[in-house]
Design a protein around this motif. Structure first.
Motif, PDB file in Angstrom:
ATOM      1  N   TRP A  11     -30.982   9.138 -45.843  1.00 16.62           N
ATOM      2  CA  TRP A  11     -31.898  10.300 -45.891  1.00 16.62           C
ATOM      3  C   TRP A  11     -31.826  10.985 -47.256  1.00 16.62           C
ATOM      4  O   TRP A  11     -32.845  11.363 -47.835  1.00 16.62           O
ATOM      5  N   THR A  53     -26.619   6.973 -42.090  1.00 17.25           N
ATOM      6  CA  THR A  53     -28.051   7.257 -42.095  1.00 17.25           C
ATOM      7  C   THR A  53     -28.348   8.547 -42.850  1.00 17.25           C
ATOM      8  O   THR A  53     -29.409   8.696 -43.474  1.00 17.25           O
ATOM      9  N   GLY A  54     -27.386   9.473 -42.830  1.00 15.95           N
ATOM     10  CA  GLY A  54     -27.520  10.679 -43.647  1.00 15.95           C
ATOM     11  C   GLY A  54     -27.569  10.355 -45.133  1.00 15.95           C
ATOM     12  O   GLY A  54     -28.301  11.000 -45.905  1.00 15.95           O
ATOM     13  N   PHE A  81     -24.357  13.490 -39.935  1.00 15.68           N
ATOM     14  CA  PHE A  81     -25.573  13.114 -40.650  1.00 15.68           C
ATOM     15  C   PHE A  81     -25.710  13.924 -41.947  1.00 15.68           C
ATOM     16  O   PHE A  81     -25.930  13.365 -43.025  1.00 15.68           O
ATOM     17  N   SER A 118     -24.597   7.753 -37.852  1.00 15.53           N
ATOM     18  CA  SER A 118     -25.346   8.924 -38.322  1.00 15.53           C
ATOM     19  C   SER A 118     -24.949   9.304 -39.743  1.00 15.53           C
ATOM     20  O   SER A 118     -25.779   9.727 -40.551  1.00 15.53           O
ATOM     21  N   PHE A 161     -36.724  -2.027 -40.709  1.00 20.09           N
ATOM     22  CA  PHE A 161     -36.238  -0.717 -40.279  1.00 20.09           C
ATOM     23  C   PHE A 161     -37.266   0.412 -40.386  1.00 20.09           C
ATOM     24  O   PHE A 161     -36.929   1.568 -40.150  1.00 20.09           O
ATOM     25  N   VAL A 162     -38.517   0.079 -40.704  1.00 17.28           N
ATOM     26  CA  VAL A 162     -39.573   1.084 -40.829  1.00 17.28           C
ATOM     27  C   VAL A 162     -40.750   0.707 -39.954  1.00 17.28           C
ATOM     28  O   VAL A 162     -41.169  -0.461 -39.945  1.00 17.28           O
ATOM     29  N   SER A 163     -41.301   1.666 -39.203  1.00 17.86           N
ATOM     30  CA  SER A 163     -42.529   1.395 -38.451  1.00 17.86           C
ATOM     31  C   SER A 163     -43.370   2.663 -38.368  1.00 17.86           C
ATOM     32  O   SER A 163     -42.908   3.752 -38.703  1.00 17.86           O
ATOM     33  N   GLU A 164     -44.594   2.501 -37.926  1.00 17.84           N
ATOM     34  CA  GLU A 164     -45.526   3.629 -37.854  1.00 17.84           C
ATOM     35  C   GLU A 164     -45.685   4.102 -36.410  1.00 17.84           C
ATOM     36  O   GLU A 164     -45.871   3.271 -35.509  1.00 17.84           O
ATOM     37  N   GLY A 165     -45.554   5.404 -36.168  1.00 21.23           N
ATOM     38  CA  GLY A 165     -45.899   5.986 -34.871  1.00 21.23           C
ATOM     39  C   GLY A 165     -44.887   5.765 -33.764  1.00 21.23           C
ATOM     40  O   GLY A 165     -44.465   6.718 -33.123  1.00 21.23           O
ATOM     41  N   PRO A 186     -27.637   0.968 -40.597  1.00 23.48           N
ATOM     42  CA  PRO A 186     -28.025   1.429 -39.258  1.00 23.48           C
ATOM     43  C   PRO A 186     -29.280   2.293 -39.230  1.00 23.48           C
ATOM     44  O   PRO A 186     -29.789   2.601 -38.160  1.00 23.48           O
ATOM     45  N   TRP A 187     -29.801   2.703 -40.386  1.00 24.22           N
ATOM     46  CA  TRP A 187     -30.945   3.603 -40.427  1.00 24.22           C
ATOM     47  C   TRP A 187     -32.224   2.927 -39.942  1.00 24.22           C
ATOM     48  O   TRP A 187     -32.476   1.750 -40.165  1.00 24.22           O
ATOM     49  N   ARG A 188     -33.047   3.734 -39.257  1.00 19.70           N
ATOM     50  CA  ARG A 188     -34.378   3.307 -38.815  1.00 19.70           C
ATOM     51  C   ARG A 188     -35.318   4.480 -39.065  1.00 19.70           C
ATOM     52  O   ARG A 188     -34.912   5.637 -38.920  1.00 19.70           O
ATOM     53  N   PHE A 189     -36.563   4.204 -39.393  1.00 16.84           N
ATOM     54  CA  PHE A 189     -37.523   5.259 -39.688  1.00 16.84           C
ATOM     55  C   PHE A 189     -38.837   5.001 -38.949  1.00 16.84           C
ATOM     56  O   PHE A 189     -39.327   3.870 -38.914  1.00 16.84           O
ATOM     57  N   ILE A 190     -39.396   6.061 -38.391  1.00 14.15           N
ATOM     58  CA  ILE A 190     -40.735   6.000 -37.805  1.00 14.15           C
ATOM     59  C   ILE A 190     -41.568   7.068 -38.512  1.00 14.15           C
ATOM     60  O   ILE A 190     -41.214   8.246 -38.473  1.00 14.15           O
ATOM     61  N   HIS A 191     -42.637   6.663 -39.153  1.00 12.55           N
ATOM     62  CA  HIS A 191     -43.423   7.637 -39.911  1.00 12.55           C
ATOM     63  C   HIS A 191     -44.788   7.838 -39.263  1.00 12.55           C
ATOM     64  O   HIS A 191     -45.342   6.946 -38.599  1.00 12.55           O
ATOM     65  N   ILE A 205     -30.228   3.362 -29.850  1.00 17.45           N
ATOM     66  CA  ILE A 205     -30.739   3.940 -31.090  1.00 17.45           C
ATOM     67  C   ILE A 205     -30.754   5.457 -30.917  1.00 17.45           C
ATOM     68  O   ILE A 205     -31.373   5.961 -29.977  1.00 17.45           O
ATOM     69  N   ASP A 250     -31.729  11.051 -35.046  1.00 21.08           N
ATOM     70  CA  ASP A 250     -30.935  12.006 -35.826  1.00 21.08           C
ATOM     71  C   ASP A 250     -31.745  13.264 -36.151  1.00 21.08           C
ATOM     72  O   ASP A 250     -31.357  14.354 -35.753  1.00 21.08           O
ATOM     73  N   ILE A 251     -32.817  13.124 -36.870  1.00 19.02           N
ATOM     74  CA  ILE A 251     -33.654  14.283 -37.217  1.00 19.02           C
ATOM     75  C   ILE A 251     -35.095  13.848 -37.427  1.00 19.02           C
ATOM     76  O   ILE A 251     -35.406  12.660 -37.494  1.00 19.02           O
ATOM     77  N   VAL A 302     -35.971  10.046 -38.212  1.00 22.71           N
ATOM     78  CA  VAL A 302     -34.842   9.299 -38.759  1.00 22.71           C
ATOM     79  C   VAL A 302     -33.909   8.972 -37.607  1.00 22.71           C
ATOM     80  O   VAL A 302     -33.458   9.876 -36.886  1.00 22.71           O
ATOM     81  N   GLY A 340     -23.202  12.915 -44.423  1.00 16.91           N
ATOM     82  CA  GLY A 340     -23.580  11.660 -45.066  1.00 16.91           C
ATOM     83  C   GLY A 340     -24.490  11.881 -46.265  1.00 16.91           C
ATOM     84  O   GLY A 340     -24.393  11.170 -47.283  1.00 16.91           O
ATOM     85  N   ALA A 341     -25.357  12.865 -46.170  1.00 13.52           N
ATOM     86  CA  ALA A 341     -26.216  13.197 -47.319  1.00 13.52           C
ATOM     87  C   ALA A 341     -25.371  13.733 -48.475  1.00 13.52           C
ATOM     88  O   ALA A 341     -25.600  13.393 -49.648  1.00 13.52           O
TER      89      ALA A 341
END
Lengths: 194, 194
Positions: free
Chosen positions: B114, B110-111, A108, B107, A185-189, B54-59, B149, B152-153, B91, A111-112
């Motif tokens: 990020w 997805t990095g 990961f 990963s 690919f984005v959601s809340e909570g 492959p990235w997914r985000f929960i905020h 799923i 990652d971080i 992430v 990858g950054a």
């Protein structure tokens, strides 16, 4: 080819992220060492867990004696276009911290670093394309990779070349590709993505 | 604090890569949805194998009802500073392609997403800090993550705040950190890094 004909971001972001794309058509010209160094320098400043900097890079220019061995790792289909890249770069990552404990985010974090490298090279007028299709089993031997270092991907680097010099099967794909919308690919909570 | 007092790149690169850093001191102010959307939009355009994205985000914003549960995943030490973040973002990455075959670079790719997110938020005046110290076993349940799923971080997002509001143990560390030289992680042809 103007990228904006193919990509329209839904939210106002820096053009760098949209304009960078991954062509297959390259010129094969020699890449200056300064350009490669700038790419690695940008990668250097990526964030990583405990600042462990797990990324490692092995580069091979098309004109170098190491090229044949590295190029030989590619799948047949990728050889059809990557022979016109100016360099191949193997991206690797150290799987443990220096104290021996597992680093869960080595790929990961690397990858950054790859994103930084891709963007810096793009800003300098060069393009990159990551290659997952290569002989992973052979890569460790050919590249002399010690235990505890994972091979993540190979990258082709080059100046963008004429599309009609590409093998025919790639010519129609030689445009910046699209992406799924944020809702995919984005959601809340809690997880609600695709 | 000017980053250039702490970081001197060895090669001439875009200042963005050097100036982005990961503070712990945040203001806790509410983050506008447009800023979060811009971060995810930048992530959206990262490169990925087979364009699988492959990235997914929960905020979770600090002001939201989901905050307590997400914040509760953090290790005790990270709670000492992350309570002043404006949002936490998990992430995650999908470990397989849509055809069910394993995605070796989920990963890694997805990095890269990020990195895009971190840079776009930085360009908009916000900072991020990745957090590896959290309850990985509990995260899947708390965040409702389905099988296949990977988490990652977590990322803390915020506006940079006053250093003296930090817990004392963090105050001396609140400067942009350094990196190893290129020779430690770059070699030609075969692996010769550290």
């Amino acid at each position: 080819m103007p990228v904006r004909e193919h990509r329209r971001p839904d939210h106002d972001i820096d053009p760098l992220f949209v304009n960078r794309w991954s062509p297959r058509a390259y010129t094969g010209e020699e890449i200056p060492d300064t350009i490669l160094e700038q790419g690695f320098e940008a990668a250097r400043w990526a964030p990583s867990a405990r600042n462990a900097q797990p990324w490692r890079f092995i580069h091979s220019k098309r004109q170098s004696s190491s090229w044949a061995a590295v190029f030989g790792l590619l799948n047949e289909r990728n050889r059809l276009w990557a022979d016109k890249a100016s360099a191949l770069i193997a991206v690797l990552s150290k799987t443990t911290y220096d104290d021996g404990s597992p680093n869960h985010t080595h790929s990961f974090d690397t990858g950054a670093a790859w994103a930084n490298l891709a963007h810096q090279l793009f800003l300098a007028g060069w393009h990159t394309r990551a290659i997952g299709g290569f002989d992973r089993a052979a890569a460790g031997n050919v590249l002399g990779v010690p235990e505890g270092i994972a091979v993540d991907i190979l990258i082709a680097v080059g100046r963008q070349g004429p599309v009609d010099a590409l093998a025919e099967e790639f010519q129609l794909q030689e445009t910046p590709n699209g992406r799924r919308p944020l809702t995919a690919f984005v959601s809340e909570g809690v997880y609600r993505a695709g």
